[in-house]
Design a protein around this motif. Sequence first.
Motif, short mmCIF file in Angstrom:
data_model
loop_
_atom_site.label_atom_id
_atom_site.label_comp_id
_atom_site.label_asym_id
_atom_site.label_seq_id
_atom_site.Cartn_x
_atom_site.Cartn_y
_atom_site.Cartn_z
N ALA A 222 53.04 42.45 49.75
CA ALA A 222 53.85 43.57 50.24
C ALA A 222 52.96 44.64 50.86
N LYS A 223 51.82 44.92 50.22
CA LYS A 223 50.90 45.93 50.75
C LYS A 223 50.28 45.48 52.07
N GLN A 224 49.91 44.20 52.15
CA GLN A 224 49.27 43.69 53.35
C GLN A 224 50.23 43.69 54.54
N ARG A 225 51.52 43.65 54.27
CA ARG A 225 52.51 43.67 55.35
C ARG A 225 52.90 45.09 55.74
N GLY A 226 52.13 46.06 55.27
CA GLY A 226 52.36 47.44 55.68
C GLY A 226 52.86 48.36 54.59
N GLY A 227 53.22 47.81 53.43
CA GLY A 227 53.69 48.63 52.33
C GLY A 227 55.11 49.11 52.49
N ASN A 228 55.57 49.85 51.49
CA ASN A 228 56.94 50.36 51.47
C ASN A 228 57.97 49.24 51.64
N GLN A 229 57.75 48.15 50.94
CA GLN A 229 58.65 47.01 50.96
C GLN A 229 58.41 46.18 49.71
N PHE A 230 59.25 45.16 49.49
CA PHE A 230 59.05 44.29 48.34
C PHE A 230 58.85 42.86 48.82
N ALA B 148 64.43 54.40 46.77
CA ALA B 148 64.45 55.61 45.94
C ALA B 148 63.12 56.33 45.94
N LEU B 149 62.02 55.58 45.83
CA LEU B 149 60.70 56.21 45.79
C LEU B 149 60.24 56.67 47.17
N GLY B 150 60.87 56.17 48.21
CA GLY B 150 60.52 56.62 49.55
C GLY B 150 61.27 57.86 50.00
N ALA B 151 62.26 58.30 49.20
CA ALA B 151 63.05 59.48 49.56
C ALA B 151 62.24 60.76 49.34
N PRO B 152 62.40 61.77 50.20
CA PRO B 152 61.66 63.04 50.02
C PRO B 152 62.13 63.77 48.77
N PHE B 153 61.23 64.55 48.17
CA PHE B 153 61.56 65.32 46.98
C PHE B 153 60.76 66.62 47.00
N GLU B 154 61.14 67.55 46.14
CA GLU B 154 60.46 68.84 46.07
C GLU B 154 59.40 68.80 44.98
N PHE B 155 58.21 69.28 45.31
CA PHE B 155 57.11 69.31 44.36
C PHE B 155 56.31 70.58 44.57
#
Length: 365
Positions: free
Chosen positions: A83-91, A39-46
């Motif tokens: 999770a961050k050390q493995r590249g991020g955007n994961q759990f 959900a947080l990786g999806a594009p949005f308008e800002f």
Amino acid sequence: LAGPDDFVARVGADDFGFLQSISGNTLPPADLADRIVTALGAPFEFGGKDAACGASVGVTLYPFDATEDERLMQNAELALQQAKQRGGNQFRLFETNMAERTRNHAALDSRLRLAIDRKEFELYYQPQVSSATGQIIGAEALLRWNSPDRGMVSPGEFLPRAEENGMIVPINEWVLMEACREAKSWHRMGLGPIKIGVNLSPIQFQRVNVSALVVKALSATQLDPRCLDLEITENIVMEDSESVVATLRQIAELGATISVDDFGTGYSSLNYIKQFPLDRIKIDQCFIRNMIDNPSDHAIVRTVANLGHSLGLTVVAEGVETEAQANLLKADGCDVMQGYFYGKPMPAADFIAMMRASRKLELTA
């Protein structure tokens, strides 16, 4: 994603806590974490423009991992770091060995900083031989750590960690300078124009001006740029190909050559390879190791050699360990050989002695 019994709070500058109350109707924690990342990786308008952000999530479970609030927060933080050390955007789910792993990493980081300050690193050199003449025409500079406490530390133990914590940047800067200095000294000894290969890390392209480092090393040592070969891996282009290609072109304009190391094991397309100002491709040793008994590996080696020559590139075979492999690689058109059959990585003094002996044989032949 939050249910009526769940709790969400900001716990740091960019850290948020999600406390999930488990019931029969709630998502399993791993599924919830995966949905949060998606959900947080999806594009949005800002502000009228398209935007995107990412998220890393660390998960810990009560009461299985801990029962105290503070310990649960520590567990979640450890999992988040993984999770961050493995590249991020994961759990990542908390594991009991994460704390020990973190302590080991911290201890290794401390020792690496001391090793840099105390100049405990040294370079070993593995010869590269012309398949046509049998002469030593170059060497690959390989990093070694001679720790006063632990002796020779395996590169496989400290190099991946140096990549993770960013220390590979100052370490590789030293490697570049030292290799150029050593190669220049060989020229002064009358050992001829030996091409020295130096590996570059993807982290260097992200954090420093690589072409400026090359200029600095060549200027300080007065090494002929044609005697410097910079080795990159295929995945270097995956981060920012346009920037990397521009940097490599600047290096090529200096006169240094560029090799793709471990060719055939990365993920770049031939379109990327076509864009690079390349001079050499190095066939990975995993294909050469079994090429005698495995027709598929032999076919890959032969195909890569033909591809390299069709692009006007020099083809280097790594990991050559037997005479049978050497003969077959020569028949397949590989131009340069490197491996234990010709010489293991060795200290500079041993490599100098090997070159001198080789030169004497050439003079008496």
